[in-house]
Design an enzyme around this catalytic site. Sequence first.
Site, PDB file in Angstrom:
ATOM      1  N   CYS A 115     -24.756  13.393 -12.218  1.00 61.00           N
ATOM      2  CA  CYS A 115     -24.082  14.299 -12.229  1.00 61.00           C
ATOM      3  C   CYS A 115     -22.527  13.944 -13.198  1.00 61.00           C
ATOM      4  O   CYS A 115     -21.559  15.006 -13.183  1.00 61.00           O
ATOM      5  CB  CYS A 115     -22.746  13.185 -10.983  1.00 61.00           C
ATOM      6  N   HIS A 255     -15.965  12.433 -11.150  1.00 55.83           N
ATOM      7  CA  HIS A 255     -16.875  13.002  -9.798  1.00 55.83           C
ATOM      8  C   HIS A 255     -16.894  12.408  -8.657  1.00 55.83           C
ATOM      9  O   HIS A 255     -16.031  11.862  -8.148  1.00 55.83           O
ATOM     10  CB  HIS A 255     -18.132  12.011 -10.495  1.00 55.83           C
ATOM     11  N   ASN A 285     -21.260  15.274  -1.729  1.00 54.89           N
ATOM     12  CA  ASN A 285     -21.105  15.186  -3.515  1.00 54.89           C
ATOM     13  C   ASN A 285     -22.213  16.165  -3.564  1.00 54.89           C
ATOM     14  O   ASN A 285     -22.967  16.316  -3.716  1.00 54.89           O
ATOM     15  CB  ASN A 285     -22.404  13.097  -3.826  1.00 54.89           C
TER      16      ASN A 285
HETATM   17  O1  UT7 Z   1     -23.165  10.985  -7.608  1.00 53.67           O
HETATM   18  C1  UT7 Z   1     -23.580   9.195  -7.569  1.00 53.67           C
HETATM   19  C2  UT7 Z   1     -24.772   9.214  -6.293  1.00 53.67           C
HETATM   20  N1  UT7 Z   1     -24.293   8.351  -5.730  1.00 53.67           N
HETATM   21  C3  UT7 Z   1     -22.941   7.585  -5.817  1.00 53.67           C
HETATM   22  O2  UT7 Z   1     -22.367   7.318  -6.397  1.00 53.67           O
HETATM   23  C4  UT7 Z   1     -22.714   6.440  -4.276  1.00 53.67           C
HETATM   24  C5  UT7 Z   1     -22.560   5.209  -4.260  1.00 53.67           C
HETATM   25  N2  UT7 Z   1     -22.359   4.141  -2.831  1.00 53.67           N
HETATM   26  C6  UT7 Z   1     -21.407   4.361  -2.359  1.00 53.67           C
HETATM   27  O3  UT7 Z   1     -21.029   5.367  -2.601  1.00 53.67           O
HETATM   28  C7  UT7 Z   1     -21.926   3.751  -1.140  1.00 53.67           C
HETATM   29  O4  UT7 Z   1     -22.770   2.461  -1.464  1.00 53.67           O
HETATM   30  C8  UT7 Z   1     -22.294   3.920  -0.006  1.00 53.67           C
HETATM   31  C9  UT7 Z   1     -21.819   6.052   0.935  1.00 53.67           C
HETATM   32  C10 UT7 Z   1     -23.892   4.706   0.140  1.00 53.67           C
HETATM   33  C11 UT7 Z   1     -22.765   3.390   1.343  1.00 53.67           C
HETATM   34  O5  UT7 Z   1     -21.281   2.322   1.652  1.00 53.67           O
HETATM   35  P1  UT7 Z   1     -21.154   0.671   1.455  1.00 53.67           P
HETATM   36  O6  UT7 Z   1     -20.379   0.377   1.552  1.00 53.67           O
HETATM   37  O7  UT7 Z   1     -22.305   0.521  -0.157  1.00 53.67           O
HETATM   38  O8  UT7 Z   1     -22.901   0.407   2.303  1.00 53.67           O
HETATM   39  P2  UT7 Z   1     -23.752  -0.514   2.902  1.00 53.67           P
HETATM   40  O9  UT7 Z   1     -25.457   0.607   1.443  1.00 53.67           O
HETATM   41  O10 UT7 Z   1     -23.468  -1.399   1.702  1.00 53.67           O
HETATM   42  O11 UT7 Z   1     -24.529  -0.657   3.982  1.00 53.67           O
HETATM   43  C12 UT7 Z   1     -23.540  -0.616   5.491  1.00 53.67           C
HETATM   44  C13 UT7 Z   1     -24.816  -0.511   6.166  1.00 53.67           C
HETATM   45  C14 UT7 Z   1     -26.380  -1.069   6.238  1.00 53.67           C
HETATM   46  O12 UT7 Z   1     -26.720  -1.507   7.948  1.00 53.67           O
HETATM   47  P3  UT7 Z   1     -26.737  -3.410   7.502  1.00 53.67           P
HETATM   48  O13 UT7 Z   1     -27.604  -3.215   6.836  1.00 53.67           O
HETATM   49  O14 UT7 Z   1     -25.790  -3.582   7.157  1.00 53.67           O
HETATM   50  O15 UT7 Z   1     -26.999  -2.861   9.007  1.00 53.67           O
HETATM   51  C15 UT7 Z   1     -26.305   0.284   6.047  1.00 53.67           C
HETATM   52  O16 UT7 Z   1     -27.855   0.473   6.944  1.00 53.67           O
HETATM   53  O17 UT7 Z   1     -24.232   0.771   6.410  1.00 53.67           O
HETATM   54  C16 UT7 Z   1     -25.769   0.908   7.637  1.00 53.67           C
HETATM   55  N3  UT7 Z   1     -26.298   2.541   7.019  1.00 53.67           N
HETATM   56  C17 UT7 Z   1     -25.414   3.450   8.055  1.00 53.67           C
HETATM   57  N4  UT7 Z   1     -25.228   3.538   8.632  1.00 53.67           N
HETATM   58  C18 UT7 Z   1     -24.549   4.571   9.707  1.00 53.67           C
HETATM   59  C19 UT7 Z   1     -26.354   3.311   5.622  1.00 53.67           C
HETATM   60  N5  UT7 Z   1     -26.086   4.345   5.643  1.00 53.67           N
HETATM   61  C20 UT7 Z   1     -24.906   4.519   7.197  1.00 53.67           C
HETATM   62  C21 UT7 Z   1     -24.861   6.094   7.786  1.00 53.67           C
HETATM   63  N6  UT7 Z   1     -24.813   5.970   8.429  1.00 53.67           N
HETATM   64  N7  UT7 Z   1     -24.364   6.996   7.241  1.00 53.67           N
END
Ligand code: UT7
Length: 331
Positions: A115, A255, A285
């Site tokens: 990115c 970004h 993104n």
């Molecule tokens: O360009 C560079 C590329 N990427 C990025 O910049 C992404 C960087 N990371 C992020 O933006 C965030 O980490 C995410 C948006 C991907 C995730 O947010 P988070 O607050 O870090 O959530 P998490 O990974 O801690 O997940 C929390 C919960 C999990 O459930 P459990 O294990 O707590 O039961 C996930 O399974 O949310 C769950 N989850 C979802 N729930 C509903 C993950 N994706 C989803 C979803 N819908 N789409």
Amino acid sequence: MQMKYAGILGMGFYVPEKVLTNYDLEKMVETSHDWIVERTGIKERHIAAPEQATSGQALIAARKALEDAGIEAEQLDCIIVATETPDTKFPSTACVLQDLLGAKAAAAFDLSAGCSGFVYSLSVANSMITSGLYKHILIVGAETLSRIMNWKDRNTCVLFGDGAGAAVVGEVPEGYGILSVEMGADGSGGKFLQMPAGGSRKPASHETVDNNEHYIFMDGSEVFKFAVKIMASASKKVMDKAGISIEEVDLIIPHQANTRIISASAKRLHVPEEKVFVNVDRYGNTSAASVPIALCEARQQGLVKKDGKIVLVGFGAGLTWAAVAMKWWSK
Ligand code: UT7
């Protein structure tokens, strides 16, 4: 004493027609509009048509940029396409684009920096212009991420979108254009954001396909932590190098990955949120395309004007980061 200054002479962007909303995604995976908005700020993203590849999107954005700059494709000396979703592994998408544009005099190559790719490309183009090597360089950030998305993986499929943004880089009057650049990488974090198979380490096989290894794999929380830290420190470094304070900066164009990352970085920089451009809600993104699309929209909205000081900053797969401080020039 710097003899030449390089800046952006014209820009354009393109996103495919098809819009995929969070409500559409609710029907595909176990997710909800509210979860996606709360955790990422994304409401919808654009998805390429089956016959569209990255070069096709890049072509439309590039033609707009050339028209905006008032130069012909034949005047281009070089084309750089920043992408992680090239049409094919080789030849490069930049070479495909060179042919589509009829830019016969241009050298062409792809740049892989996730990115951060567009900001990396702008830094490379800056060196090529200020050294006197080239006069006009087309840089494009273009992605068809929908092709490498596992549509059954809710951790990633709600985050990304397709699109392209392009800029013509050339010489501008003294004191304008790119004031400073900052690029960096930490390869030890490569495992946090990658496509595991399809290269020389793990060539495509029935097994790699069955294991979903040709899709984006991401450890979201590791990338999140890295992003917040690096966006703030890279922005600060590039402002220091340019000798400008945060108060003097009119707009930061980060970004567009996640509004929470953008807000947390803004807080670290002590910059009010109205000075930080956000459009991730409508595009998701788009990786290397996100910064040029955001810059184009900011300019269309009158937020980027002649004499305005802006900072572009990106982070991504590699892991990589890059930032550029600019004093905007226009005729
Ligand atoms: O360009 C560079 C590329 N990427 C990025 O910049 C992404 C960087 N990371 C992020 O933006 C965030 O980490 C995410 C948006 C991907 C995730 O947010 P988070 O607050 O870090 O959530 P998490 O990974 O801690 O997940 C929390 C919960 C999990 O459930 P459990 O294990 O707590 O039961 C996930 O399974 O949310 C769950 N989850 C979802 N729930 C509903 C993950 N994706 C989803 C979803 N819908 N789409």
